[in-house]
Each structure stands twice: as structure tokens, then as C-alpha cells.
Design an enzyme around this catalytic site. Sequence first.
Site, PDB file in Angstrom:
ATOM      1  N   ASP A  49       1.629  -1.143   0.114  1.00 22.44           N
ATOM      2  CA  ASP A  49      -0.333  -0.096   0.111  1.00 22.44           C
ATOM      3  C   ASP A  49       0.638   1.261   0.016  1.00 22.44           C
ATOM      4  OD1 ASP A  49      -3.013   0.927   0.824  1.00 22.44           O
ATOM      5  OD2 ASP A  49      -1.509   2.318   1.829  1.00 22.44           O
ATOM      6  N   TYR A  54       2.255  10.294   0.306  1.00 27.89           N
ATOM      7  CA  TYR A  54       3.673   9.333   0.923  1.00 27.89           C
ATOM      8  C   TYR A  54       5.159   9.613   0.840  1.00 27.89           C
ATOM      9  CZ  TYR A  54      -0.613   6.626   3.092  1.00 27.89           C
ATOM     10  OH  TYR A  54      -1.381   6.034   2.873  1.00 27.89           O
ATOM     11  N   LYS A  83      -3.154   6.142  -3.764  1.00 25.99           N
ATOM     12  CA  LYS A  83      -4.174   6.767  -4.348  1.00 25.99           C
ATOM     13  C   LYS A  83      -4.133   8.200  -4.291  1.00 25.99           C
ATOM     14  CE  LYS A  83      -4.294   4.432   1.010  1.00 25.99           C
ATOM     15  NZ  LYS A  83      -2.524   4.344   0.973  1.00 25.99           N
ATOM     16  N   HIS A 114      -8.309   9.311  -1.430  1.00 26.17           N
ATOM     17  CA  HIS A 114      -7.630   9.452  -0.131  1.00 26.17           C
ATOM     18  C   HIS A 114      -7.816  10.039   1.034  1.00 26.17           C
ATOM     19  CE1 HIS A 114      -3.171   8.932   2.090  1.00 26.17           C
ATOM     20  NE2 HIS A 114      -3.891   8.827   2.557  1.00 26.17           N
TER      21      HIS A 114
END
Length: 261
Positions: A49, A54, A83, A114
Amino acid sequence: MGSVGRVVELNTGTKIPLVGLGTAAMNQNPEEIKTAVATALEVGYRHFDTASLYRSECALGDALKDAFLKGLAAREEVFVTTKLWSEDWDDSVSALRTSLKNLQLDYVDLYLIHWPVRLRKGASFPIPKEEDFLPLDLESVWQAMEQCVHLGLTKAIGVSNFSSKKIGDLLSHAKIPPAVNQVEMHPLWQQKKLRDYCSKVNIHVSAWSPLGGAPNAQGSNGVMDNPVIKEIAEKHGKTTAQTIACRLMAECHNGSYTQTK
């Protein structure tokens, strides 16, 4: 592989591994991510994931490319989730193409919105200012998400951090229903009402920060240090983390899966 090899079927017919490795962290270290992914693959993980937010997509992509070349796993054996960030709602397709370039993949298995929040470009982070928020146009962004499916850029689409009300609004106009709703879920925040609703409308619920989220800024040690959970773990000769994971795995009939972060 044990529990990390277990899968469930989404409403698209795609099978999602119940246990996944998350790549969100306060301080990203590409080499640490690559090592973690390689180790996870060796012990049986097949779900990874990430998210544009990120900034771990490139490192994950490098690690997966290396693993594919070494024969540790084939692309079709690995489930990759990324996302759509809140600043990119105006062009979900381009945002996913950028993520795919970072990941060095032709497609992802799951693409999620998200947060149910739309922000202007350059919004303050991690706490947006009032002027950073834009009107929420869920119907338009979902149409773009559906376009990502039609273009073959993702196998499935879904949402993250959506309430039952937001999902209901989405279902009222969606041609492709969301396959997944990824939310914070652990023994101290069990999300029963949301899980029951998602089960009713055939949406798989996944858990982020199932161990409580520490040491990330938004997390705490409240779950891992809970005396009741520790007592149960000791009684069964398991670690606290194993006990929490087993609890979430037991909820699989409601479509939840554990995701380490």
C-alpha cells in the site's frame, strides 16, 4: 505463507490479500522501504500500500522491479494499492499516470480517493487553512476514477476515510461502485457501524494503522500498551501485535483486512 497469504474477493471479482504492508512514514528512507519490501516478499506478503502523499511510490516501484527481475514474485501475484491526493481531484487520470510512472507499473490493482476532501494546489500541510478547501464535487471525481478503470490503469477503485453518509452519496450516482473503503481501525476504534453498512452494500473495509499508528505523529501507543490486549496476548503465548492481527482477521466476514504501517 500463513495468514499473509489469505485473500478475499472484492465486488469486482479481484482477490485482495488480507494482510498488506503499508509504506507511510514520518521520515521516508528509500533504502529502508526497499529492504522492507524485499523482506516482506520473502516471508509471503503480496499486498503493498502506498500513496502519492507518502512519497514512497518510487522506492516501492524500485523494490518491486528488482523482485520481479529476481523471480521473487510475478506482477500478477502482487496487489498494489495507491491513492489520489486531495490536491489532484481535477485530473485523477493524470495523477494516476504519474503514480504508475513512479511505481514503474502498467496498472495498479486498487486506486483510492485518499480523503473526502478537495484542496487547492499548494495547500498547507499537514493542517490546511480555511482558504485551502474547495467545494466537494464527488460526482465529477468519481467519474474520473471510473475513467481510470476504463483506461486499464487500475483494476479496481475505492475510497479511504469515507463515512457511511459519504459512501451513500457516492453510490447514488456511481456507475462502478467502490470496491474498498480504507479507514483507521483497531481494537480501540472498531468501526462497527461503518463495517456493518459497508458489508450491506458489498464494500470491503480495510484497516490502516491497525496497531495504533505509533510512532507517526497522529498515532499513539494506546493500542499496543493496552493492558487488556497485553493480558490476552500473554494468555495465548502471542505478541500484542499478533493478537491484534488475529482479532482483525477474525472480522474477515465483514470484509476487513489488516495492513501494517
